[in-house]
Write a protein that holds these residues in place. Structure first.
Motif, short mmCIF file in Angstrom:
data_model
loop_
_atom_site.label_atom_id
_atom_site.label_comp_id
_atom_site.label_asym_id
_atom_site.label_seq_id
_atom_site.Cartn_x
_atom_site.Cartn_y
_atom_site.Cartn_z
N SER A 1 0.80 -1.23 0.00
CA SER A 1 0.00 0.00 0.00
C SER A 1 0.83 1.28 0.00
CB SER A 1 -0.92 -0.01 1.22
OG SER A 1 -1.39 1.29 1.47
N ARG A 2 0.53 2.17 -0.96
CA ARG A 2 1.20 3.47 -1.00
C ARG A 2 0.80 4.34 0.19
NH1 ARG A 2 -3.34 3.24 -3.08
NH2 ARG A 2 -4.71 4.94 -3.73
N ILE A 3 -0.44 4.12 0.68
CA ILE A 3 -0.93 4.91 1.82
C ILE A 3 -0.13 4.52 3.06
CG2 ILE A 3 -2.97 5.59 3.15
CD1 ILE A 3 -3.31 6.08 0.13
N VAL B 1 -2.06 16.56 -3.04
CA VAL B 1 -2.44 17.10 -4.36
C VAL B 1 -2.92 15.95 -5.26
CG1 VAL B 1 -1.67 18.45 -6.34
CG2 VAL B 1 -0.62 18.84 -4.10
N GLY B 2 -4.08 16.14 -5.86
CA GLY B 2 -4.66 15.05 -6.67
C GLY B 2 -5.16 13.96 -5.75
N SER B 3 -5.80 14.41 -4.68
CA SER B 3 -6.18 13.50 -3.58
C SER B 3 -7.31 12.55 -3.97
CB SER B 3 -6.60 14.35 -2.39
OG SER B 3 -7.14 13.56 -1.38
N ILE C 1 -6.66 18.40 -2.07
CA ILE C 1 -7.15 19.15 -3.23
C ILE C 1 -7.17 18.26 -4.47
CG2 ILE C 1 -6.42 21.42 -2.36
CD1 ILE C 1 -3.99 21.28 -4.22
N ASP C 2 -8.09 18.59 -5.38
CA ASP C 2 -8.16 17.83 -6.64
C ASP C 2 -8.85 18.67 -7.70
OD1 ASP C 2 -7.92 14.53 -7.22
OD2 ASP C 2 -9.08 15.70 -8.66
N LEU C 3 -8.47 18.40 -8.94
CA LEU C 3 -9.12 19.02 -10.09
C LEU C 3 -10.62 18.74 -10.06
CD1 LEU C 3 -7.96 20.45 -12.57
CD2 LEU C 3 -7.74 18.22 -13.67
N PHE D 1 2.29 13.76 -3.73
CA PHE D 1 1.86 13.54 -5.12
C PHE D 1 1.71 12.03 -5.29
CE2 PHE D 1 4.61 17.33 -6.91
CZ PHE D 1 3.72 18.25 -6.38
N SER D 2 0.57 11.50 -4.95
CA SER D 2 0.40 10.05 -5.07
C SER D 2 -0.35 9.75 -6.37
CB SER D 2 -0.38 9.51 -3.87
OG SER D 2 -0.76 8.18 -4.09
N PHE D 3 0.32 9.13 -7.29
CA PHE D 3 -0.24 8.79 -8.61
C PHE D 3 -0.74 10.05 -9.32
CE2 PHE D 3 -1.50 4.10 -7.52
CZ PHE D 3 -0.18 3.83 -7.30
N CYS E 1 -9.36 22.35 -6.93
CA CYS E 1 -8.20 23.21 -7.19
C CYS E 1 -7.39 22.62 -8.34
CB CYS E 1 -7.35 23.26 -5.91
SG CYS E 1 -5.74 24.00 -6.10
N ASP E 2 -7.03 23.47 -9.29
CA ASP E 2 -6.09 23.03 -10.34
C ASP E 2 -4.69 23.44 -9.86
OD1 ASP E 2 -4.48 22.56 -12.47
OD2 ASP E 2 -5.60 23.78 -13.91
N PHE E 3 -3.93 22.48 -9.41
CA PHE E 3 -2.62 22.78 -8.82
C PHE E 3 -1.68 23.45 -9.82
CE2 PHE E 3 1.61 21.45 -7.09
CZ PHE E 3 1.51 22.11 -5.87
#
Ligand SMILES: C[S@@+](CC[C@H](N)C(=O)[O-])C[C@H]1O[C@@H](n2cnc3c(N)ncnc32)[C@H](O)[C@@H]1O
Length: 311
Positions: free
Chosen positions: A69-71, A115-117, A133-135, A176-178, A145-147
């Motif tokens: 797991s990355r988490i 970011v990109g959660s 935050i996420d697009l 920055f996960s994936f 949010c657009d980072f």
């Protein structure tokens, strides 16, 4: 992997692929990105598919085999660095006399920007104060949010469900996960890393996780190239680990500022490549034009081997 999981992974991968194709066709990165951000049905479909893929399919793997797991990886690194002496060890190694940011001492929480959660996977940890935050958020706990285009300033401004600006020198950790392989261009990945450097406190940590189900060595030149680019910004890689389906890296913000010339920045940005950047299905000679060589299989698959997809 079940058909449902495969279909969800396909939806995610097709969005990445379509962005790359659009960029190849038009060469106009700005328009490609603007059009993508306006395509709300596509963003929403991606968000719900990604959320389901992660929470229903990858979560099973996380339970049966926590080491994949990355988490878990991110959490155990943050525990080591912020709560078990890792920061002090690295401070000694770098001979820095920087004072530890007061925020940690006052609140005992690590300020994290994810970011990109998508679905706020780090929200489960009490010790983390996470701004997700996420697009196109999949859940209400994540802010829109657009980072790439968010202004950076003195304060973080949130209006309803959207983040309008982010404060520099504020975060202990940025994740920055994936995220980076979503972008069709190395320059966008570079922009994200430069922004992360400005947003982090000195000695803060940038976590980068990128999917890859192949053996560690097969993409080692890509990882080395990223490390060189990040080093020029002022990040030192202090931990690297290849999990079954991902490369996991922790970079420490060593320097306060980096002064780079425009031509150096361009060269460094190009180092943030991924194998698919060089792949054009309609032009078999494309590979020959590029300095960096990959096998056909690498070009076709690259980092698109999302976890579980190839099982
Ligand atoms: C593959 S998902 C990763 C989700 C989550 N981080 C994880 O590890 O499961 C990539 C996410 O990045 C988001 N994203 C892409 N570009 C972005 C941008 N410019 N700003 C914020 N989020 C972005 C996408 O909307 C998507 O939810």
């Amino acid at each position: 992997m079940s058909n449902d999981g495969k279909n969800l992974a396909d939806i995610v991968k097709n969005v990445h692929r379509r962005l790359r194709q659009e960029l190849y066709k038009t060469g106009d990165l700005e328009s490609v990105w603007i059009n993508h951000c306006r395509n709300v049905p596509c963003l929403k479909k991606y968000a719900s598919s990604m959320h389901k893929l992660a929470t229903e399919h990858w979560e099973q793997l996380r339970v049966s085999n926590p080491a994949t797991s990355r988490i878990n990886w991110t959490w155990s690194f943050l525990q080591y660095y912020f709560f078990s002496g890792g920061l002090q060890q690295h401070r000694q190694k770098s001979n820095s006399d920087t004072e530890w940011p007061k925020l940690i001492l006052n609140e005992s929480k690590v300020a994290v920007l994810d970011v990109g959660s998508c679905y706020n996977p780090f929200g489960e940890y009490e010790e983390l104060d996470v701004l997700s935050i996420d697009l196109c958020p999949a859940l209400e706990s994540v802010y829109q949010c657009d980072f790439l285009n968010i202004p950076l300033g003195k304060t973080t401004v949130i209006d309803g469900q959207s983040v309008l600006s982010l404060a520099t020198n504020q975060f202990h950790c940025i994740v920055f996960s994936f995220l980076l392989e979503y972008f069709p261009s190395p320059s966008q990945r570079w922009t994200c890393c430069e922004k992360a450097h400005l947003l982090l406190l000195r000695e803060g940590i940038l976590i980068i996780i990128t999917p890859d189900s192949k053996a560690a060595h097969s993409n080692s030149k890509v990882m080395r190239s990223w490390r060189e680019a990040l080093s020029a910004i002022g990040f030192k890689r202090i931990k690297y680990e290849k999990l079954q389906h991902a490369h996991c890296m922790a970079f420490r913000k060593n320097s306060v500022e980096s002064v780079l010339k425009a031509e150096d920045r361009e060269l460094l940005a190009s180092k943030m490549y991924i194998p698919q950047d060089f792949y054009n299905p309609s032009d078999s000679e494309n590979e020959e034009k590029d300095e960096i060589k990959f096998t056909e299989a690498e070009l076709a698959e690259g980092f698109t081997n999302l976890p579980l997809f190839d099982e």
